[in-house]
Design a protein around this motif. Sequence first.
Motif: not given
Length: 361
Positions: A235, A283-284, A286-289, A342-343, A345-346
């Motif tokens: 993280r 960015i990973r 799983q954090h790409v929406v 993307v968030d 925070s990630h």
Amino acid sequence: MTALGKNRAAARPLVVAGLRLDFGSLRAVDDVSFELERGSILCLLGASGSGKSSVLRLIAGLERPTSGQIVIDGRSVADLDVFVEPERRHVGMVFQDFALFPHLTVRGNVAFGLRGRGAAEIDRTVTTLLTDVELGDRADSYPHMLSGGERQRVALARALAPGPQILLMDEPFSSLDARLREQVREQTIGLLRRRGTTTILVTHDPGEAMRVADRIGVLTRGRLEQFGTAADLYRRPCSPQMACRFGTVNTMSAMVEGGALRTPLGDFRAPPSAAIGPAIVCIRPQHVVLCPDGDGVRATVTGVTCMGDATEVQLRVADLRLVARVADQTSFAVGDDSRVLVDPSHLFVFPQRGASPSAVA
């Protein structure tokens, strides 16, 4: 060592401070420092030549440090004035090739480090350990009669027999095939946990380190690049390279200016610690929406890969290539248009020539 240093060292089974090892002009270990909690498992992780096995050999006493100090259970075993021989350090070691004595039975191998003790104590210790490693019925077998997993467990029992303060394991599972490796690793770590054995395990496999370790120390070119829990390293990686080491990441160029972080996926508030100028953002997947409609940056699907419980979607956003990981029930096809959100925070934000990440608030 100061009085405070002595008290701290006495409370830890192992303290390594400023450790350095030179082979002529080559610096194999460069100013490495860390401490272990009693009963914990540390993984030293790195590629071939990173210095991880050299650190293990220094702790075992198989190499003498150029400088620095090693303290085991409150006693200095290596510093400028002291060098304690390996057999007097109360350290056990399991080598990559197991190094069993071919002319001794399983029982003889495990009993080897117990010479000088009473026959009853030796028999009791060997019987208990062979039961613990599930080899009680192979006590009279010779190493050539055993499978790779059985030889590894004999090597573990032999290392544990004298009751070491610390157990050192150098790539102990690397010679086993994938199926057997997972099984033997689970058995081994379970036994070490039950016995409360303070352990250092060397590995080149980040997945293995994340599965078994309380703490992970990542070595690069002899230096300890980052030290922490698996969650810390996953993280809060210290560099783009560290982020990539612990899983797939999307990496892109960005710019920090006027309090903003400008990226191909949108503009966000820059973290206070971010240096003005060019940056690298990770960015990973799983954090790409992905959203077919609505807000976000327009993207085109260029590939779809089923991963079993998830689907990886390859995307193009202008000149940027991205990978998103979405639930398997979500349907995408090559050529589809989507929107990428993307968030912030990630996001991991790094200066282009720096090592300290910043999380976007």
